[in-house]
Design an enzyme around this catalytic site. Structure first.
Site, PDB file in Angstrom:
ATOM      1  N   ASN A   1      46.479  -9.143   2.802  1.00 22.55           N
ATOM      2  CA  ASN A   1      45.835  -9.041   1.496  1.00 22.55           C
ATOM      3  C   ASN A   1      46.748  -9.517   0.367  1.00 22.55           C
ATOM      4  OD1 ASN A   1      43.993  -8.336  -0.441  1.00 22.55           O
ATOM      5  ND2 ASN A   1      44.118  -6.124  -0.101  1.00 22.55           N
TER       6      ASN A   1
ATOM      7  N   HIS B   1      35.695   6.809   2.382  1.00 22.00           N
ATOM      8  CA  HIS B   1      36.434   6.844   1.114  1.00 22.00           C
ATOM      9  C   HIS B   1      35.585   7.371  -0.024  1.00 22.00           C
ATOM     10  CE1 HIS B   1      39.825   3.671   1.800  1.00 22.00           C
ATOM     11  NE2 HIS B   1      39.728   4.511   2.798  1.00 22.00           N
TER      12      HIS B   1
ATOM     13  N   ARG C   1      37.979  11.075   2.827  1.00 24.88           N
ATOM     14  CA  ARG C   1      39.162  10.896   1.979  1.00 24.88           C
ATOM     15  C   ARG C   1      38.747  11.106   0.538  1.00 24.88           C
ATOM     16  NH1 ARG C   1      42.720   5.425   0.809  1.00 24.88           N
ATOM     17  NH2 ARG C   1      41.204   5.253  -0.874  1.00 24.88           N
TER      18      ARG C   1
ATOM     19  N   TYR D   1      44.346   3.775  -8.245  1.00 26.15           N
ATOM     20  CA  TYR D   1      44.040   3.375  -6.875  1.00 26.15           C
ATOM     21  C   TYR D   1      42.925   4.228  -6.266  1.00 26.15           C
ATOM     22  CZ  TYR D   1      44.114   3.241  -1.885  1.00 26.15           C
ATOM     23  OH  TYR D   1      43.698   3.157  -0.583  1.00 26.15           O
TER      24      TYR D   1
ATOM     25  N   ASP E   1      45.211   9.966  -0.109  1.00 25.44           N
ATOM     26  CA  ASP E   1      46.199   8.879  -0.058  1.00 25.44           C
ATOM     27  C   ASP E   1      46.981   8.862  -1.366  1.00 25.44           C
ATOM     28  OD1 ASP E   1      47.635   6.562   0.292  1.00 25.44           O
ATOM     29  OD2 ASP E   1      45.914   5.318   0.862  1.00 25.44           O
TER      30      ASP E   1
ATOM     31  N   HIS F   1      49.518   6.809  -1.873  1.00 32.64           N
ATOM     32  CA  HIS F   1      49.845   5.393  -2.082  1.00 32.64           C
ATOM     33  C   HIS F   1      51.270   5.169  -2.583  1.00 32.64           C
ATOM     34  CE1 HIS F   1      47.928   1.298  -2.379  1.00 32.64           C
ATOM     35  NE2 HIS F   1      47.245   1.860  -1.404  1.00 32.64           N
TER      36      HIS F   1
ATOM     37  N   GLU G   1      48.614  11.120   2.886  1.00 33.99           N
ATOM     38  CA  GLU G   1      49.040   9.778   3.322  1.00 33.99           C
ATOM     39  C   GLU G   1      50.038   9.161   2.352  1.00 33.99           C
ATOM     40  OE1 GLU G   1      45.652   7.295   3.927  1.00 33.99           O
ATOM     41  OE2 GLU G   1      46.772   5.444   3.588  1.00 33.99           O
TER      42      GLU G   1
ATOM     43  N   GLU H   1      50.932   2.223   6.873  1.00 31.59           N
ATOM     44  CA  GLU H   1      50.036   1.060   6.775  1.00 31.59           C
ATOM     45  C   GLU H   1      50.807  -0.207   6.411  1.00 31.59           C
ATOM     46  OE1 GLU H   1      47.370   2.697   3.815  1.00 31.59           O
ATOM     47  OE2 GLU H   1      48.089   1.290   2.318  1.00 31.59           O
TER      48      GLU H   1
ATOM     49  N   ARG I   1      49.870   5.340  10.830  1.00 32.10           N
ATOM     50  CA  ARG I   1      48.883   4.620  10.015  1.00 32.10           C
ATOM     51  C   ARG I   1      48.890   3.114  10.248  1.00 32.10           C
ATOM     52  NH1 ARG I   1      44.694   5.239   7.763  1.00 32.10           N
ATOM     53  NH2 ARG I   1      45.153   4.360   5.725  1.00 32.10           N
TER      54      ARG I   1
ATOM     55  N   HIS J   1      44.985   2.134  10.077  1.00 32.90           N
ATOM     56  CA  HIS J   1      44.579   1.651   8.753  1.00 32.90           C
ATOM     57  C   HIS J   1      43.304   0.811   8.878  1.00 32.90           C
ATOM     58  CE1 HIS J   1      45.945  -0.724   4.932  1.00 32.90           C
ATOM     59  NE2 HIS J   1      45.219   0.320   4.619  1.00 32.90           N
TER      60      HIS J   1
ATOM     61  N   ASP K   1      40.349  -5.035   3.920  1.00 32.55           N
ATOM     62  CA  ASP K   1      41.196  -6.210   4.103  1.00 32.55           C
ATOM     63  C   ASP K   1      41.664  -6.382   5.546  1.00 32.55           C
ATOM     64  OD1 ASP K   1      42.616  -4.038   2.296  1.00 32.55           O
ATOM     65  OD2 ASP K   1      44.229  -4.867   3.515  1.00 32.55           O
TER      66      ASP K   1
ATOM     67  N   GLU L   1      40.176   5.364   9.843  1.00 32.57           N
ATOM     68  CA  GLU L   1      39.703   5.024   8.504  1.00 32.57           C
ATOM     69  C   GLU L   1      38.610   3.966   8.615  1.00 32.57           C
ATOM     70  OE1 GLU L   1      42.587   2.952   6.084  1.00 32.57           O
ATOM     71  OE2 GLU L   1      41.802   3.872   4.266  1.00 32.57           O
TER      72      GLU L   1
ATOM     73  N   TRP M   1      52.645   0.653  -6.532  1.00 26.55           N
ATOM     74  CA  TRP M   1      51.185   0.713  -6.617  1.00 26.55           C
ATOM     75  C   TRP M   1      50.627   1.295  -5.344  1.00 26.55           C
ATOM     76  CZ3 TRP M   1      46.953  -1.362  -3.948  1.00 26.55           C
ATOM     77  CH2 TRP M   1      45.703  -1.094  -4.587  1.00 26.55           C
TER      78      TRP M   1
HETATM   79  O1  EZ4 Z   1      45.660  -0.229  -0.545  1.00 23.22           O
HETATM   80  O2  EZ4 Z   1      44.657  -2.099   2.320  1.00 23.22           O
HETATM   81  O3  EZ4 Z   1      44.554   3.637   2.985  1.00 23.22           O
HETATM   82  N1  EZ4 Z   1      44.237   2.571   2.568  1.00 23.22           N
HETATM   83  C1  EZ4 Z   1      44.909   1.857   1.678  1.00 23.22           C
HETATM   84  C2  EZ4 Z   1      44.376   0.493   1.356  1.00 23.22           C
HETATM   85  C3  EZ4 Z   1      45.437  -0.459   0.811  1.00 23.22           C
HETATM   86  C4  EZ4 Z   1      44.973  -1.883   0.978  1.00 23.22           C
HETATM   87  C5  EZ4 Z   1      46.041  -2.870   0.541  1.00 23.22           C
HETATM   88  O4  EZ4 Z   1      45.692  -4.158   0.920  1.00 23.22           O
HETATM   89  O5  EZ4 Z   1      45.905   2.326   1.167  1.00 23.22           O
HETATM   90  O6  EZ4 Z   1      43.275   0.595   0.480  1.00 23.22           O
HETATM   91 CO    CO Z   2      46.589   3.991   2.344  1.00 27.68          CO
END
Ligand code: EZ4
Ligand code: CO
Length: 412
Positions: free
Chosen positions: A37, A122, A147, A159, A220, A222, A246, A272, A293, A322, A326, A349, A412
């Site tokens: 991605n 999600h 989630r 996010y 998550d 992130h 996560e 991931e 993951r 994961h 993407d 997921e 991010w």
């Molecule tokens: O941000 O796959 O758990 N899922 C994630 C995803 C990631 C994307 C990044 O390309 O964290 O949504």
């Molecule tokens: Co994630």
């Protein structure tokens, strides 16, 4: 049998996908996902310039040998571009092997260990009412695990929230299909960890009060917290019994998880962005995580994913592969087959792909009553419609990035 030709197909139905299509002299076709991605064309060049010339004329049955050749002969090992390229080859070869055997891939990996794979969806909302509606929507679709991602007061774009398309600069954005926004430059989002830490426990308290104790809930983070912040959040979420937390800290620093683990019994999932078994070694051996993951696409394919899960099984650590949009339907199918076969499956997921993507990639995968199944077609069970794919040319896309209030770039 010999590999006769290799084609790299770049298509952008709902988002960009990179697919390797291998053909053998006996007419068998194998597909592999190499989608990275926001950096898709780097994998295309890696495959085209450096991998395809090594494949032509090789025996497609020699999957492990080909994997080792690509990994070791490069000398420059690991990294997401290399490992996505190797993943595409590995998947395509397993697809061919399944088709040659007339069996779905999970049969070659040991056969089914369960009837289906528990998927989590999600759910998200900028506030509680929107979040509750979203959770109800996923429950109505049959999901058995959810989630939960939520807006944070004071932050504009964050996010994992599907409804941000209405915000300035996010016009037309659908988080669920387009986390890598198409555009010439990456979008900027804002972040404040203290505001997030103050807000999130109350959200889970409200969700538990509304939806009860039984529903598995995930979250998550992130990669945004320091170890002590992650420990604090894990502890604060303990009353709400998360299935997992996560990516609580940036993935590079494995030692961080020791500190988090000392302070909380909230289960942890990570990986991931990992791309080899080495990234998981300490975390698994020291039992610092509960869920792996990795995805087949970013981890070098089906072969290493099966190996890391067998290693994780020694420590009662389970899969949580994961599955964002993407990961293409080809990569998703690959991990469904692995998930069905291994004993230590945890959760899968599942972000549903868009209608155009499903026309380009015809899948035998099913989702029913909350359970995923890869289907019983030989190999991976995915067909790529090249005419359909050709209608959607590559479009530059970037993942967003974060800045703090003072302008500092943040994870991010
Ligand atoms: O941000 O796959 O758990 N899922 C994630 C995803 C990631 C994307 C990044 O390309 O964290 O949504
Ligand atoms: Co994630």
């Amino acid at each position: 049998m010999k590999i006769d030709s290799a084609e790299i197909i770049v298509t952008s139905p709902d988002r960009n996908f990179v697919t390797l299509r291998l053909t053998t002299d006996e007419g068998l076709v194998g597909l592999g996902d190499g989608t990275l991605n926001g950096r898709e064309l780097a994998v295309v060049a890696y495959l085209k310039e450096h991998v395809v010339p090594l494949l032509i004329g090789r025996d497609p049955a020699a999957i492990e040998d080909t994997w080792q050749l690509l990994y070791r002969s490069a000398y420059w090992r690991r990294g997401p571009v290399t490992m996505a390229a190797i993943a595409a080859v590995d998947m395509a070869l397993w697809d061919i092997k399944g088709k040659a055997a007339g069996m779905p891939l999970y049969q070659l990996l040991g056969g089914a260990s369960r009837k289906g794979l528990m998927a989590y969806g999600h759910a998200s909302g900028k506030d509680l009412p929107e979040l509750f509606d979203s959770i109800r929507k996923y429950l109505a679709l049959g999901y058995r695990a959810i989630r939960v991602q939520t807006g944070v007061p004071g932050l504009h774009a964050i996010y994992g929230i599907a409804s941000q398309e209405g915000l300035p600069g996010n016009k037309g954005r659908r988080y669920d299909y387009e986390p890598a926004q198409r555009g010439a430059l990456p979008a900027q989002e804002d972040w404040d960890t203290r505001a997030y830490l103050r807000h999130v426990p109350g959200v889970f308290e409200a969700v538990r009060a509304e939806f009860g104790a039984e529903l598995p809930l995930l979250h998550d983070a992130h990669h945004r917290m320091t170890p002590i912040q992650a420990a604090k959040l894990g502890r604060a979420l303990e009353p709400y019994d998360l299935f997992w937390l996560e990516d609580c800290t940036p993935a590079e620093n494995q030692e961080a998880l020791r500190l988090v683990r000392q302070h909380t019994i909230t289960p942890l999932a990570i990986g991931e962005v990992f791309n080899t078994a080495w990234d998981f070694r300490t975390l698994i051996q020291e039992q610092l995580i509960d869920y792996v993951r990795a995805s087949a696409t970013h981890f070098g394919g089906i072969s290493p994913l099966k190996k890391i899960m067998d290693f994780a099984a020694l420590y009662q650590i389970k899969s949580g592969f994961h599955g964002p949009t993407d990961v293409s339907p080809v990569g998703f199918a690959a991990q469904l087959h692995v998930g069905l076969a291994i004993h230590n499956f945890g959760a899968q997921e599942y972000m549903e792909h868009g209608a155009r993507t499903n026309r380009v990639f015809r899948q035998s995968m099913t989702f029913k009553d909350g359970w995923l199944h890869p289907g019983d077609a030989p190999g991976l069970g995915v067909e790529l419609d090249r005419d359909e794919a050709g209608q959607y040319p590559y479009a530059t896309a970037y993942l967003p990035y974060n800045r703090l209030a003072d302008g500092t770039v943040h994870d991010w």
